[in-house]
Write a protein that holds these residues in place. Structure first.
Motif, PDB file in Angstrom:
ATOM      1  N   PHE A 505      38.074 127.048  80.937  1.00  0.00           N
ATOM      2  CA  PHE A 505      38.436 125.632  81.088  1.00  0.00           C
ATOM      3  C   PHE A 505      38.110 125.154  82.493  1.00  0.00           C
ATOM      4  N   ASN A 507      38.157 121.619  85.179  1.00  0.00           N
ATOM      5  CA  ASN A 507      38.389 120.207  85.497  1.00  0.00           C
ATOM      6  C   ASN A 507      37.482 119.883  86.673  1.00  0.00           C
ATOM      7  N   SER A 511      31.279 113.434  86.342  1.00  0.00           N
ATOM      8  CA  SER A 511      30.971 113.576  84.913  1.00  0.00           C
ATOM      9  C   SER A 511      30.003 114.747  84.727  1.00  0.00           C
ATOM     10  N   LYS A 534      36.599 111.992  86.680  1.00  0.00           N
ATOM     11  CA  LYS A 534      37.283 113.255  86.320  1.00  0.00           C
ATOM     12  C   LYS A 534      36.958 113.662  84.884  1.00  0.00           C
ATOM     13  N   THR A 535      36.558 114.905  84.708  1.00  0.00           N
ATOM     14  CA  THR A 535      36.128 115.357  83.380  1.00  0.00           C
ATOM     15  C   THR A 535      36.704 116.743  83.092  1.00  0.00           C
ATOM     16  N   SER A 536      37.158 116.933  81.843  1.00  0.00           N
ATOM     17  CA  SER A 536      37.603 118.275  81.412  1.00  0.00           C
ATOM     18  C   SER A 536      36.511 118.863  80.521  1.00  0.00           C
ATOM     19  N   SER A 552      39.131 115.685  76.091  1.00  0.00           N
ATOM     20  CA  SER A 552      40.094 114.925  76.895  1.00  0.00           C
ATOM     21  C   SER A 552      40.959 115.909  77.682  1.00  0.00           C
ATOM     22  N   GLU A 553      41.533 115.408  78.764  1.00  0.00           N
ATOM     23  CA  GLU A 553      42.379 116.266  79.606  1.00  0.00           C
ATOM     24  C   GLU A 553      43.563 116.797  78.785  1.00  0.00           C
ATOM     25  N   GLU A 554      44.059 115.914  77.897  1.00  0.00           N
ATOM     26  CA  GLU A 554      45.215 116.252  77.065  1.00  0.00           C
ATOM     27  C   GLU A 554      44.886 117.414  76.115  1.00  0.00           C
ATOM     28  N   SER A 556      42.434 119.552  76.412  1.00  0.00           N
ATOM     29  CA  SER A 556      42.164 120.753  77.211  1.00  0.00           C
ATOM     30  C   SER A 556      43.477 121.465  77.556  1.00  0.00           C
ATOM     31  N   GLY A 557      44.476 120.661  77.982  1.00  0.00           N
ATOM     32  CA  GLY A 557      45.781 121.242  78.335  1.00  0.00           C
ATOM     33  C   GLY A 557      46.438 121.898  77.132  1.00  0.00           C
TER      34      GLY A 557
END
Ligand code: SF4
Length: 599
Positions: A505, A507, A511, A534-536, A552-554, A556-557
């Motif tokens: 993973f 962050n 882009s 910011k890109t995941s 999305s960051e969400e 990924s988390g």
């Protein structure tokens, strides 16, 4: 894979008068086993004759094993073949109680010798054989195999059990048309001899049917005969598309059609550059035209062919400055890796014969490494070794191939200067050499940050950091390999999932797609054209291919919670804002791509 022993057994077994009276078996041992245990294991089978393949790395151990065996069982006949035996047959007798030594190719010489032993006849006089009681005679001529198809295939006869080995050594030819003075490939036997394409096709079909993973092609100049090389590449593409092949090639015989054929095959190439200094190359009977060399290599780069280069430091006429300029030239060609070696003055080579002329001071025993020369002092050898070690960590293990050129071009320094700085840096932080993959990303980032600061370019560092992170994750994913377990696809809320080892993973500040344009832009130009975004990213390994996936960051988390310990329902309850339908849909895709798997 003990190919030489397999070839010898296949040949001995093919002769009825030998096969009827002699049960031949071969055994492979490891260099970290003790001489006592190896001798005990061999003698447990109460053999009458024992042969050893002798190379740089096993010569001392082999001699010790022979002394132990002869001491306990003086009646057992001991013999040696291989590189060390071929180079200095007389010296082997001095060090170990061999009864005979075979110089050069062994198949015909050994079968004739064994026939004589079975008939109680003396072995003296067999072509290629040096017998103990003819020690004062002149060294024998070799007995090369003129027609390689006359040899029985250890693969097609099942002598070598392909299932026992992780990779296959596939011999396509013997001999080399070149005469590089540090190499004994071309000494003694004139010309190149090749196996027929018919035989190779049959072996290839067998490799495919036995699900072999890796084939190391034994042909030091695979593409010298370009027409034949192209035919073999087409055969491989058609017959064995899944197998990974490693080839050794010469750049001067590359053309765009061949580069295209290599790119259609699952393979990597190894190319001997050795040095980029003309006088050094002349001293070892090699030459390159740097412009043409770079043009040929660019054919590989533009076709996306994976290739590595070999460099040797300490060749006659070489200096530490010369080695660094060779490294600069090699890095400018953007290889996937570079293997660096100190010069070994191998017995049996022209260089060994001329060592005095070039005033080469080298180890008298294996591995015959250069200690110093007029241009390369002992201190220079130490400096070159430290560069080699730093390079290994940064580039080969650390996967810096994808970003190193951006760093040295942005800083306007030579690649070798950057490597020297890294050598100092890893000394200062006492970085352990066995570190690899993930463990190397942080030290790389800290080092580059420090270097950018030193050159007053700290404002450019965030872009560089993203690039190092992406390359580091890709490298770690590649090292981790693909998920190879059972793939289940149906799941419900109680299912537990685990991430595959190759899933990483990231962050990043910019882009991912913008960053991928950096090959066309300098970092300064990039900053003028693109804003942070910011890109995941998930980097993962699917069937050996490393791929990026922007999420999305969400998401990924949430995915990082799939550790195998809690169910999907519990994970979803921890992330109430995320739409479960989206997660289900994503999980189906993630399973199919082996990003994660069901426990
Ligand atoms: S280094 Fe390569 S090209 Fe040169 S003689 Fe040896 S095998 Fe042939």
């Amino acid at each position: 894979m003990p190919l030489a022993a397999g070839l010898l057994k296949a040949q001995l077994d093919s002769i009825p008068e030998i096969k009827n009276r002699l049960d031949v078996s071969f055994h492979d041992f490891y260099i970290d086993s003790s001489a006592d245990s190896i001798a005990g294991s061999i003698c447990a089978e109460t053999p009458d004759i024992i042969g050893f393949s002798t190379y740089l790395w096993n010569r001392d151990l082999t001699e010790e094993i022979c002394r132990i065996i002869k001491n306990r069982f003086p009646e057992i006949i001991l013999f040696a073949g291989g590189a060390e035996a071929s180079a200095l047959p007389g010296k082997l007798f001095e060090c170990a109680p061999f009864d005979f030594v075979i110089k050069g190719e062994g198949e015909f010489a050994l079968t004739e010798t064994v026939k004589r032993i079975l008939e109680n006849k003396p072995v003296q006089g067999v072509r290629g054989v040096y017998a103990k009681n003819s020690i004062n005679d002149a060294e024998p001529d070799q007995w090369p195999v003129e027609n390689l198809d006359a040899l029985t295939s250890p693969f097609l006869t099942g002598v070598i059990d392909l299932k026992k080995y992780s990779g296959v050594l596939w011999e396509l030819s013997r001999g080399c048309p070149f005469k590089c003075s540090f190499c004994f490939e071309s000494r003694g036997v004139a010309g190149v001899r090749q196996y027929s394409l018919d035989r190779l096709q049959k072996e290839l079909e067998l490799f495919e049917s036995q699900k072999v993973n890796q084939v190391f092609v034994l042909d030091p100049t695979f593409n010298h005969d370009a027409k034949r090389a192209k035919k073999i590449l087409r055969m491989i593409q058609k017959t064995a598309p899944q197998i990974h092949f490693t080839f050794e090639v010469r750049t001067e015989f590359l053309d765009s059609e061949m580069a295209g054929l290599f790119s259609n095959v699952n393979c990597s190439l190894q190319i001997g550059l050795q040095s980029a200094v003309p006088e050094v190359l002349t001293n070892v009977n090699r030459k390159i035209d740097p412009v043409q060399y770079a043009a040929k290599i660019s054919l590989l780069n533009s076709s996306g062919v994976i290739f590595g280069l070999d460099l040797i430091y300490g060749l006659p006429g070489d200096t530490i400055a010369g080695f660094k300029s060779s490294l600069d030239f090699a890095l400018g060609l953007q290889p996937n890796h570079i293997d660096i070696f100190p010069l070994a003055v191998l017995p049996g080579t022209a260089l060994y014969d001329n060592a005095e002329y070039f005033k080469l001071n080298f180890l008298e025993y294996a591995p015959y490494t250069l200690l110093s020369s007029p241009g390369f002092s002992e201190t220079d050898m130490d400096r070159a070794e430290s560069l080699k070690n730093a390079f290994e960590i940064l580039y080969n293990k650390g996967g810096a191939a994808g970003w190193l050129f951006m760093a040295y071009e942005t800083l306007d320094i030579k690649p070798s200067e950057l490597i020297e700085n890294f050598a100092e840096y890893i000394r200062s932080i006492q970085l352990v050499e066995r570190f690899s993959g993930d463990e190397l990303i942080e030290p790389q980032i800290s080092f580059v940050k420090m270097l950018f600061k030193k050159h007053n370019k700290s404002e450019l560092f965030p872009v560089m950091k993203d690039i190092i992170n992406i390359n580091g994750a890709m490298n770690s994913s590649l090292y981790a390999g693909p998920y190879t377990g059972v793939t289940r696809i149906s799941f419900d809320d109680n299912t537990r999932f685990a991430l595959s080892d190759g899933t990483k993973f990231l962050n990043i500040v910019y882009s991912y797609d913008d960053l991928m344009q950096l090959g066309d832009f300098t970092i300064v130009e990039f900053l003028a054209n693109f804003r942070p975004e910011k890109t995941s990213v998930i980097i993962y390994n699917c069937a050996g291919v490393v791929k990026p996936l922007i999420v999305s960051e969400e998401l990924s988390g949430l995915l990082q919670l799939f550790t195998g310990n809690i169910s999907l329902k519990e994970i979803l309850s921890l992330s109430p804002s995320i739409n479960p339908d989206e997660v289900y849909e994503f999980l189906e895709y993630a399973i199919s791509e082996t990003i994660l798997y069901i426990i």
